[in-house]
Design an enzyme around this catalytic site. Structure first.
Site, short mmCIF file in Angstrom:
data_model
loop_
_atom_site.label_atom_id
_atom_site.label_comp_id
_atom_site.label_asym_id
_atom_site.label_seq_id
_atom_site.Cartn_x
_atom_site.Cartn_y
_atom_site.Cartn_z
N SER A 73 0.94 -10.09 -0.77
CA SER A 73 0.54 -8.73 -0.31
C SER A 73 0.83 -7.88 0.97
CB SER A 73 -0.82 -8.67 -1.11
OG SER A 73 -1.68 -9.22 -0.09
N LYS A 81 0.76 -1.35 -0.06
CA LYS A 81 0.03 0.05 -0.06
C LYS A 81 0.77 1.30 0.03
CE LYS A 81 -4.40 -1.47 0.22
NZ LYS A 81 -5.25 -1.06 -0.85
#
Length: 415
Positions: free
Chosen positions: A309, A52
């Site tokens: 992720s 992110k």
């Protein structure tokens, strides 16, 4: 070279001001297990332990280039996006106002505060994320701030595409297959667009948690649609509605390229990666690795890149993860047992258990009649087939019982 490709590569170079490229590591354990050449793109090793930071950096950089005096950036997030925005706010020396639900775990709040320091302000508003988001957007409009979307933003999508730029360069060739986790679609849209230009022959599989299949629902509907219910266990990918911009990239995805993974099965992969590899993955971070179990035939003998992720795993969740993994593997069950209130009844029950069976929970719920008591029993074993013998023994002994392991309503209430 398209404009998107140029911008994605510029974004990838900008990342180097904050952190080196995250590793692309061949995993011998998974390669041997699945008969493929499997590589992990370790986004769990970024400074904020998720990808992110990339979208936040690119979006904030673009906003500041356009409006240099923009000094307030706003976001709504209870997790990785908040931490990415906090880190980048501190980097640029601008004010970041981060809205989080009141129910956000203290650990996540503190990590966000550490990453942002004096550059950020955290506001806890709303019991549910929709309330938090509404408050953040209202505040942003009031102060003239710049709202940083977690995924549905072209600059965020460009930033996330830098994952693919790094991976292709690190591998030195185009992979045969890439496996991507999908939540709001920012990561998958960015990587899909990038690979579509530089590696058009690479096959892409998209993986969603079974309790949050926003991409599959949008493909079936012909456009983004809000799911009526979402299981928030895979909190990094449990999104009720995929983004409009991200879906525009993914709208032509063949439906058989989208896979849904049961939340409990993801837990088995989290434990496997932790115990065997020493790799800490959050539920969303384990999605692409877990999907290999369903893709065994497709990946055999091929070079596969799985994007892990995120690794923001709160170890207070470990007992729940172990519990769910055991239940999925058939190694733990919960029974409601009607136990006679007579001397020796408990002993009769215990003699049914084998040498590898353990009682993990034993609790009287209430007396349902003068001569019987209702008991909640949790049993652990080392092989699923051991329960066959237990049920045979219970039936032979005349015990009345109900297996509530898979009854979500009852299990949630009593377990």
């Amino acid at each position: 070279m398209s404009d998107f490709l140029k911008k994605a590569r510029v974004a990838e170079q900008q990342m180097r001001a904050l952190f080196p490229a995250t590793p692309l590591q061949r995993n011998d354990h998974l390669s041997a297990k699945f008969g493929a050449d499997i590589w992990l793109k370790r986004e769990d090793l970024s400074p904020v332990r998720s990808y992110k930071i990339r979208g936040a950096l690119n979006a904030m950089s673009k906003a500041l280039a356009k409006t240099p005096d923009q000094d307030v950036f706003v976001c709504a997030s209870a997790g990785n996006h908040a931490q990415g925005v906090a880190y980048v706010s501190k980097h640029f020396g601008v004010k970041g106002v981060i809205f989080m639900p009141v129910t956000t775990p203290q650990q996540k709040i503190e990590k966000t505060r550490i990453f942002g320091g004096d550059a950020i302000e955290i506001r806890l508003i709303g019991d549910y994320f929709d309330d938090t988001l509404a408050a953040a957007q209202a505040y942003c409009a009031e102060v003239g701030g710049h709202f940083l979307s977690p995924f549905d933003d072209k600059d965020v999508i460009e930033g996330q595409a830098s994952v693919a730029a790094e991976a292709v360069a690190q591998l030195g060739r185009s992979p045969d297959i890439v496996v991507l986790p999908v939540g709001g679609g920012g990561l998958s849209a960015g990587i899909t667009r990038y690979l579509g230009e530089v590696a058009p022959k690479t096959d892409i599989f998209y993986v969603e948690p079974a309790g949050g299949t926003s991409l599959a629902a949008a493909l079936a509907h012909g456009g983004p649609i809000t799911l009526e219910q979402v299981d928030n266990f895979v909190d990094g990918a449990a999104v009720a509605r995929i983004g409009a911009l991200t879906f525009d990239v993914l709208k032509d995805t063949p439906k058989d390229k989208v896979r849904a993974i049961p939340e409990d099965r993801i837990c088995t992969t989290i434990l496997d990666m932790l115990n065997v590899e020493g790799v800490v993955l959050e539920p969303a971070g384990a999605l692409s690795v877990d999907a290999l179990k369903d893709l065994r035939d497709e990946i055999a003998g091929k070079t596969v890149v799985c994007v892990t992720s995120g690794g923001n795993f709160d170890f207070e969740r470990l007992p729940e993860v172990k519990e769910r993994a055991q239940r999925y593997a058939g190694l733990k069950k919960y029974l409601l047992l009607r136990l006679p209130q007579r001397p020796g009844a408990l002993k009769d029950f215990l003699q049914i258990l084998g040498p590898d069976d353990n009682i993990a929970r034993f609790e009287y719920l209430k007396k349902s009649a003068r001569n019987f008591g209702s008991v909640l029993i949790g049993i652990e074993t080392n092989r699923p087939e051991n329960f066959d013998a237990i049920f045979v023994g219970l039936d032979a002994g005349g015990f009345a019982y109900s297996d509530i392991t898979d009854d979500e309503t009852v299990a949630e209430f009593v377990i």
